[in-house]
Design an enzyme around this catalytic site. Structure first.
Site, PDB file in Angstrom:
ATOM      1  N   ARG A 169     -35.880 -22.110  -3.854  1.00 47.68           N
ATOM      2  CA  ARG A 169     -33.552 -23.054  -4.085  1.00 47.68           C
ATOM      3  C   ARG A 169     -33.965 -23.508  -1.863  1.00 47.68           C
ATOM      4  O   ARG A 169     -32.670 -23.142  -1.265  1.00 47.68           O
ATOM      5  CB  ARG A 169     -33.154 -21.786  -3.829  1.00 47.68           C
ATOM      6  N   CYS A 221     -25.631 -21.275 -11.148  1.00 51.91           N
ATOM      7  CA  CYS A 221     -26.048 -19.478 -11.242  1.00 51.91           C
ATOM      8  C   CYS A 221     -25.678 -19.533  -9.018  1.00 51.91           C
ATOM      9  O   CYS A 221     -25.615 -20.150  -8.719  1.00 51.91           O
ATOM     10  CB  CYS A 221     -28.065 -19.562 -10.300  1.00 51.91           C
ATOM     11  N   GLU A 291     -26.340 -19.072  -4.317  1.00 54.63           N
ATOM     12  CA  GLU A 291     -27.068 -19.980  -4.667  1.00 54.63           C
ATOM     13  C   GLU A 291     -26.120 -21.360  -4.137  1.00 54.63           C
ATOM     14  O   GLU A 291     -26.535 -22.082  -4.038  1.00 54.63           O
ATOM     15  CB  GLU A 291     -27.903 -20.402  -4.979  1.00 54.63           C
TER      16      GLU A 291
END
Length: 296
Positions: A169, A221, A291
């Site tokens: 990520r 998320c 995130e």
């Protein structure tokens, strides 16, 4: 065309979580070359730049926000380039403003494999590159060959793999301290039978519909998975599956998805996220890393 400057947008209208107050202004453009005017435009408007593609992965605050939204709308059909970096790879160029799901579906029709796991993931190609979006073992970073960006440090430039880094990520440009804009990407894709790819994507999408609230007002998320652990499991064990505060709450289906059930506010969402981090830290000793991007 020149840059298009508009009065400040309401972020609740532009984000998938349907939260957020009003920004100072928005700068929109359609061609990569127009990004070269961003520095002057941002300096004139003041405020902190917020890159906004499809509006996913963003948790925005309420009220008047000291932000200038930057909206790159570099679109057009994905293009297969004649260049073949390896015998079993085909290179594709795509604009940052193209919807990620449009690209994923197009690749499947072409028999090009490497991003099928991202079926159902919202947002644009630019946002997916900047966040190194991934799912079911596929990620943008694994197939990204070159990226065209603008930043105050680089100007408008094509940058190859030696000039950027990717991790879970994460996408980074060494030497670029802050704001940058992804404009186009080139991807090296493996070749597979289109029917196999479509069947695999149908299975992935079915699994996601069963386990994730993909049709709800959500930013995806909230937290990254810590090494060796699953954020959703840690949140569930800390009692946050289905936990609500006002109009927002963590999903019953997937404890790592924050949902706006209607009438939620950024203040409520941020308070719930803080409480979840503290509860997980207290129970497991692990620190959950966001995130989603918090704006401002």
């Amino acid at each position: 065309m020149a840059l298009e400057i508009r009065p400040g947008p309401v972020l609740a209208d532009r984000t998938t979580l349907r939260l957020g107050g009003r920004a100072l202004a928005e700068i929109a453009f359609d061609r990569p070359e127009e990004a070269e005017g961003l520095a002057e435009a941002l300096a004139g408007l003041g405020g902190r730049p917020l890159l906004l593609g499809g509006g996913s992965n963003i948790l925005a605050g309420d009220g008047e926000l000291p932000l200038v939204v930057v909206s790159p709308r570099v679109k057009g059909e994905p293009v297969i380039l004649r260049q073949r970096p390896a015998a079993d790879r085909i290179r594709v160029r795509v604009g940052a403003g193209v919807k990620l799901q449009r690209l994923v579906a197009w690749l499947a029709t072409q028999g090009l494999s490497g991003l099928g796991g991202l079926v159902g993931v919202p947002g644009t190609v630019g946002g997916a590159v900047a966040g190194n979006a991934g799912s079911y073992g596929d990620s943008l970073g694994a197939v990204l060959a070159r990226v065209r960006v603008w930043s105050p440090e680089t100007g408008l430039a094509w940058i190859g793999r030696e000039g950027f880094s990717t991790a879970y990520r994460r996408f980074a440009l060494p030497g670029v301290a802050g704001f940058f804009v992804v404009l186009e990407a080139e991807l090296d894709m493996a070749v597979r039978e289109p029917i196999e790819l479509r069947q695999e994507m149908v299975r992935h999408l079915s699994d996601k519909k069963a386990s994730q609230p993909i049709t709800a007002a959500t930013a995806g998320c909230v937290f990254k998975n810590p090494p060796g652990a699953s954020a959703w499991r840690l949140l569930a064990e800390a009692g946050f599956r289905g936990k609500r505060l006002g109009g927002v709450g963590f999903s019953e289906k997937h404890a790592n998805f924050l949902v706006n059930y209607g009438g939620g506010t950024g203040r409520e969402a941020l308070a719930l996220v803080r409480a979840a981090r503290e509860a997980v830290r207290g129970q497991s000793g692990l620190e959950l890393e966001l995130e989603v991007r918090v704006a401002p």
